[in-house]
Design a protein around this motif. Structure first.
Motif, PDB file in Angstrom:
ATOM      1  N   HIS A 157       0.816  -1.212   0.000  1.00 48.12           N
ATOM      2  CA  HIS A 157       0.000   0.000   0.000  1.00 48.12           C
ATOM      3  C   HIS A 157       0.854   1.267   0.000  1.00 48.12           C
ATOM      4  O   HIS A 157       0.487   2.277  -0.630  1.00 48.12           O
ATOM      5  CB  HIS A 157      -0.935  -0.007   1.209  1.00 48.12           C
ATOM      6  N   ARG A 158       1.990   1.219   0.680  1.00 46.68           N
ATOM      7  CA  ARG A 158       2.851   2.403   0.783  1.00 46.68           C
ATOM      8  C   ARG A 158       3.338   2.876  -0.583  1.00 46.68           C
ATOM      9  O   ARG A 158       3.601   4.068  -0.787  1.00 46.68           O
ATOM     10  CB  ARG A 158       4.039   2.093   1.694  1.00 46.68           C
ATOM     11  N   GLU A 161       1.321   5.664  -2.067  1.00 45.04           N
ATOM     12  CA  GLU A 161       1.621   6.976  -1.496  1.00 45.04           C
ATOM     13  C   GLU A 161       2.903   7.539  -2.096  1.00 45.04           C
ATOM     14  O   GLU A 161       2.983   8.735  -2.415  1.00 45.04           O
ATOM     15  CB  GLU A 161       1.747   6.847   0.019  1.00 45.04           C
ATOM     16  N   GLY A 164       2.184   8.499  -5.905  1.00 43.31           N
ATOM     17  CA  GLY A 164       1.023   9.323  -6.210  1.00 43.31           C
ATOM     18  C   GLY A 164      -0.092   8.592  -6.919  1.00 43.31           C
ATOM     19  O   GLY A 164      -0.743   9.156  -7.813  1.00 43.31           O
ATOM     20  N   GLU A 166      -3.703   5.957  -6.936  1.00 40.60           N
ATOM     21  CA  GLU A 166      -4.932   5.656  -6.222  1.00 40.60           C
ATOM     22  C   GLU A 166      -5.085   4.139  -6.111  1.00 40.60           C
ATOM     23  O   GLU A 166      -4.657   3.403  -7.005  1.00 40.60           O
ATOM     24  CB  GLU A 166      -6.146   6.232  -6.952  1.00 40.60           C
ATOM     25  N   THR A 167      -5.698   3.686  -5.035  1.00 39.82           N
ATOM     26  CA  THR A 167      -5.938   2.250  -4.865  1.00 39.82           C
ATOM     27  C   THR A 167      -7.393   1.944  -5.199  1.00 39.82           C
ATOM     28  O   THR A 167      -8.309   2.666  -4.781  1.00 39.82           O
ATOM     29  CB  THR A 167      -5.630   1.792  -3.430  1.00 39.82           C
ATOM     30  N   THR A 170      -7.764  -3.157  -1.790  1.00 42.86           N
ATOM     31  CA  THR A 170      -6.740  -3.302  -0.753  1.00 42.86           C
ATOM     32  C   THR A 170      -6.828  -4.680  -0.118  1.00 42.86           C
ATOM     33  O   THR A 170      -7.828  -5.392  -0.253  1.00 42.86           O
ATOM     34  CB  THR A 170      -6.898  -2.232   0.345  1.00 42.86           C
TER      35      THR A 170
END
Length: 313
Positions: A157-158, A161, A164, A166-167, A170
């Protein structure tokens, strides 16, 4: 003092996460840790060998796809390195895209080949139109999404970030409880201190004769030393010849294991010690070991009594 640790980059990989968790054990020393991203496990280990890094953090095994063979090959491609610590990580992925991209828009999904085996079923069900594109690491896949080279990535997930992104999903894992084991590798030296819950790894080659592998493994069985894993890899010198990688429960300071390795040396063409270190989980043989050592002491006393003419009843 700064310690440089090479890892499979770029930033945002599971390996970087493992590197930081291993730092908390003190394996790298007490100074500041500087991560050094590289392109492969082999490059990470070569950085230790050539002195451009003090340690390397590499994945060695996962519960879904088994051994990470590039790491095994790199560990024995040249001498001079040794394992000092391990950590197990729970592995789950986020699916990340450029802002504004919908699942229906995804035509290519990228991740590391090992990671793909852990998200393949999800991808087939949720983005069946997407073709798979291999990446050198999960974070490299996220970087490729940011660069517009692929549509989506499966990565920690990091990484979203960092790049830049979008997920759109998850905590993706086709297999619940998937875990990967990572190890801290440094220059050859004194093994990590024995804890009583330890793991030892060796690699050896054998004469190309009938029964040599059975005989080698018997040395462990006769002494009650448990094998947790055995893998064969081609020597890459002569067709049909192999290196055998073996993980054992216990530490080289444990008498049964040390005796087994001494006997193994006599049977092999080459025996290489890859380290003894604390097991990340409670499977290092700690309960059985105390009993074994007590029995060895009793056996030694029996021999001494016989030598001295004493009663052994």
């Amino acid at each position: 003092m700064t310690t440089t640790v090479a890892f499979l980059g770029p930033a945002g990989t599971f390996t970087e996460d493992a590197l930081l968790k291993l730092a908390m054990t003190g394996v790298y020393g007490s100074g500041e840790v500087t991560p050094l991203p590289v392109a492969s496990p082999a490059a990470a280990l070569d950085a230790v060998r050539d002195g451009s890094a003090d340690f390397a953090c590499v994945a060695i095994e996962n519960s879904v796809d088994g051994p990470v063979t590039p790491t095994f090959d790199a560990l024995t491609s040249a001498p001079g390195v040794q394992i000092y610590r391990e950590v197990d990580l729970d592995i789950a992925f986020s699916i990340m895209v450029r802002p504004g991209t919908r699942a229906a828009d995804v035509r290519t999904l990228s991740t590391h080949p090992v990671g793909y085996q852990q998200v393949k079923s999800w991808a087939e069900e949720n983005i069946p139109q997407a073709g798979y594109v291999s990446a050198s690491s999960n974070a490299a896949a996220a970087e490729a999404v940011a660069a517009g080279e692929v549509d989506a990535a499966a990565a920690p997930h990091r990484a979203a970030e960092i790049f830049g992104l979008e997920t759109i999903a998850t905590n993706i894992a086709d297999f619940d409880g998937a875990r990967t084991r990572f190890v801290a590798v440094g220059p050859r030296g004194v093994p990590t201190q024995r804890t009583g819950n330890d793991r030892t790894s060796v690699v050896f080659t054998l004469p190309h004769e009938p029964g040599t592998l059975v005989g080698a493994l018997t040395e462990f069985a006769h002494r009650g030393v448990d094998l947790t894993r055995i893998e064969s890899r081609p020597t890459r010198r002569v067709f049909g010849t192999y290196k055998f990688h073996v993980d054992l429960l216990g530490h080289i300071e444990d008498l049964p294991l040390a005796e087994a390795l001494r006997a193994l040396w006599l049977r092999t063409d080459h025996l290489e010690f890859l380290g003894s270190w604390p097991a990340a989980t409670g499977d290092g043989g700690e309960d059985r070991l105390a009993t074994d050592l007590a029995r060895l002491e009793q056996a030694s006393q029996w021999v001494n009594n016989a030598r001295e003419g004493k009663d052994n009843q």
